[in-house]
Write an enzyme that holds these catalytic residues in place. Structure first.
Site, PDB file in Angstrom:
ATOM      1  N   ASP A  66     -12.096  -6.861  35.843  1.00 36.55           N
ATOM      2  CA  ASP A  66     -12.436  -6.845  34.411  1.00 36.55           C
ATOM      3  C   ASP A  66     -13.527  -5.805  34.133  1.00 36.55           C
ATOM      4  O   ASP A  66     -14.408  -6.015  33.291  1.00 36.55           O
ATOM      5  CB  ASP A  66     -12.862  -8.226  33.908  1.00 36.55           C
ATOM      6  CG  ASP A  66     -12.746  -8.347  32.381  1.00 36.55           C
ATOM      7  OD1 ASP A  66     -12.268  -7.389  31.739  1.00 36.55           O
ATOM      8  OD2 ASP A  66     -13.134  -9.397  31.845  1.00 36.55           O
TER       9      ASP A  66
ATOM     10  N   HIS B 123      -6.840  -5.600  36.523  1.00 36.92           N
ATOM     11  CA  HIS B 123      -7.535  -5.820  35.238  1.00 36.92           C
ATOM     12  C   HIS B 123      -8.705  -4.846  35.088  1.00 36.92           C
ATOM     13  O   HIS B 123      -9.841  -5.163  35.444  1.00 36.92           O
ATOM     14  CB  HIS B 123      -8.023  -7.271  35.195  1.00 36.92           C
ATOM     15  CG  HIS B 123      -8.451  -7.724  33.832  1.00 36.92           C
ATOM     16  ND1 HIS B 123      -8.195  -8.981  33.347  1.00 36.92           N
ATOM     17  CD2 HIS B 123      -9.150  -7.094  32.843  1.00 36.92           C
ATOM     18  CE1 HIS B 123      -8.687  -9.108  32.130  1.00 36.92           C
ATOM     19  NE2 HIS B 123      -9.291  -7.981  31.807  1.00 36.92           N
TER      20      HIS B 123
ATOM     21  N   HIS C 267      -5.193 -13.785  28.255  1.00 34.87           N
ATOM     22  CA  HIS C 267      -6.644 -13.949  28.077  1.00 34.87           C
ATOM     23  C   HIS C 267      -6.809 -15.303  27.391  1.00 34.87           C
ATOM     24  O   HIS C 267      -6.600 -15.426  26.186  1.00 34.87           O
ATOM     25  CB  HIS C 267      -7.179 -12.795  27.222  1.00 34.87           C
ATOM     26  CG  HIS C 267      -8.592 -12.953  26.764  1.00 34.87           C
ATOM     27  ND1 HIS C 267      -9.605 -12.124  27.194  1.00 34.87           N
ATOM     28  CD2 HIS C 267      -9.167 -13.835  25.915  1.00 34.87           C
ATOM     29  CE1 HIS C 267     -10.746 -12.498  26.611  1.00 34.87           C
ATOM     30  NE2 HIS C 267     -10.509 -13.533  25.822  1.00 34.87           N
TER      31      HIS C 267
HETATM   32 ZN    ZN Z   1     -10.089 -10.745  28.868  1.00 34.72          ZN
END
Ligand code: ZN
Length: 437
Positions: A305, A58, A179
């Site tokens: 992320d 990610h 998500h």
């Molecule tokens: Zn996300």
């Protein structure tokens, strides 16, 4: 790469010190120092832990479209510094990675840069619009061989569309990475909904906005017999739902981010937008629960992320700032701090949850997340577990510096990274020379 490198005194997965010999992009031997071939470059790696190159499922690399925030080159360099040899690049670029043309462009630029293997994630819906399925099959069949599909940044909210995406992804062994954020329950949300949001007067983001989507999607995945991956788990309830789904045999995997293992919504009290992230920082109870979930394997992997934003999008008042933080260079140190040094995870567990399993979920496990063994590709990360260092976001290789960890001291770091035998990152003083990108 024809040079032979002998890493002497290194501890594979934190075990007994030995020597790892690398030649021609491969691990050609692991054993006693007497086995080092003549002419090899001998590196004193005593005290260092060898891990298989880390894999991030990610990452936001921002190219194409937001090269002011990050490029494939700067993001790749940041990843290599953090110990990564492969990253999955999220699809929310401009244009969106929703066609074979865009994913092939990202894939080949990653190859050209050559610091990490860049695996493009394909969008689930056209333009992340949430109404029409993208050409997932064409992306899967392209040179980029896309296996992970996500509208990350946005939730695939329509249950019919999510069901079709799950069914479609089965035909090419893909996975939908969701998500999980109910858009109606989070309209205008600025931070976690709780005591702190009430005191600060900021619009709350309830845990149920995440949990309700996860509950729905594990049920859908079970119903159609597809696998589903849940991005950035942040609440105790989410961990409970994943634990339940796994107990029922549903094919679900989940990831947690380093910041959700360390920070709480208390950090928002200073209104510093570096702590503004999606999903938001939660409570200490949630932090404890995601640590427990990662330790017992309910949460399969750690991902970053990594979400670079230029100063003008973060250096402003809380309400106007973008969500997201960079994280490739701090991930390993935060996992050591929160999970290894606390006795919750061994280095073997780190190799599993930051390399082998993310590679497996992304279906790149023929190349990454391999065992440290003779005949395997030399994708390696050398960790100095006692190299305490203070995070300086301005010194990051990322084009952006929106890290919430500036000034904190982390216990250890990746001191060298190797992709198929090529040195992609090395701290000065080790005797390894990184190649120029
Ligand atoms: Zn996300």
């Amino acid at each position: 790469v024809s040079e032979t490198i002998a890493l002497e005194g290194v501890a594979p997965l934190g075990g007994e010190p030995t020597t790892i010999v690398v030649h021609d992009g491969m691990i050609v031997g692991i054993g006693a120092p007497s086995e080092v071939p003549a002419g090899a470059t001998r590196i004193d790696a005593s005290g260092l832990v060898a891990l298989p190159g880390l894999v991030d499922l990610h990452t936001h690399l921002r190219e194409p479209g937001r090269e002011d925030a990050e490029t494939i080159e700067t993001g790749s360099r940041s990843a290599a510094r953090g110990g990564f040899t492969a990253v999955h690049a999220m699809a929310n670029t401009t244009p969106v990675a929703d066609t074979a043309g865009v994913v092939e462009q990202v894939w080949s630029r990653g190859r050209e840069v050559g610091l990490v293997d860049v695996y493009p994630v394909g969008a689930v819906t056209v333009g992340l619009g949430g109404t029409q399925l993208s050409e997932m099959g064409a992306m899967a069949m392209s040179r980029a061989r896309v296996r992970v599909f996500s509208d990350d940044g946005k939730c695939v909210h329509d249950p019919v569309l999510m069901r079709r995406a799950l069914e479609y992804s089965k035909t090419f062994d893909g996975v939908i990475a969701q998500h999980a954020q109910d858009p109606r329950l989070t309209e205008g949300s600025q931070m976690h909904e709780g005591v702190v949001s009430a005191q600060l007067g900021l619009t709350g983001w309830p845990a149920v906005a995440e949990e309700s989507i996860i509950a729905r999607d594990v049920l859908l995945a079970g119903h159609v017999g597809a696998r589903v991956h849940i991005c950035h788990i942040s609440t105790a309830g989410s961990v409970e739902i994943i634990r339940w789904a796994k107990s029922k045999g549903i094919d679900v995997t989940a990831e947690v981010m380093p910041h959700h293992l360390l920070l709480t919504d208390e950090a928002v009290r200073g209104y510093d937008p570096r702590f503004k992230v999606n999903p938001p920082l939660r409570t200490q109870g949630d932090v404890d629960a995601v640590r427990d979930g990662l330790a017992d394997g309910t949460i399969d992997i750690v991902a970053t992320d990594h979400a670079p934003h230029p100063d003008e999008d973060k250096d402003c008042e809380w309400g106007a700032a973008e969500f997201g933080m960079i994280g490739l260079e701090t991930a390993l140190g935060i996992i050591q701090l929160t999970m290894v040094d606390t006795g919750r995870m061994s280095w073997k567990d780190v190799a599993l949850r930051m390399s082998a399993l993310p590679a497996r979920i992304g279906r790149v496990d023929a190349h990454h997340g391999r065992p440290l063994a003779q005949g395997e590709p030399a994708n390696l990360t050398l960790v100095d577990p006692v190299a305490a260092w203070t995070v300086d976001p301005a010194a990051s290789a990322s084009r952006s510096n929106n890290s919430p960890f500036g000034g904190i001291t982390l216990p250890g770091r990746a001191v060298a990274t190797m992709l198929r035998g090529t040195i992609t990152h090395a701290e000065p003083g080790l005797g390894l020379t990184p190649t120029e990108a």
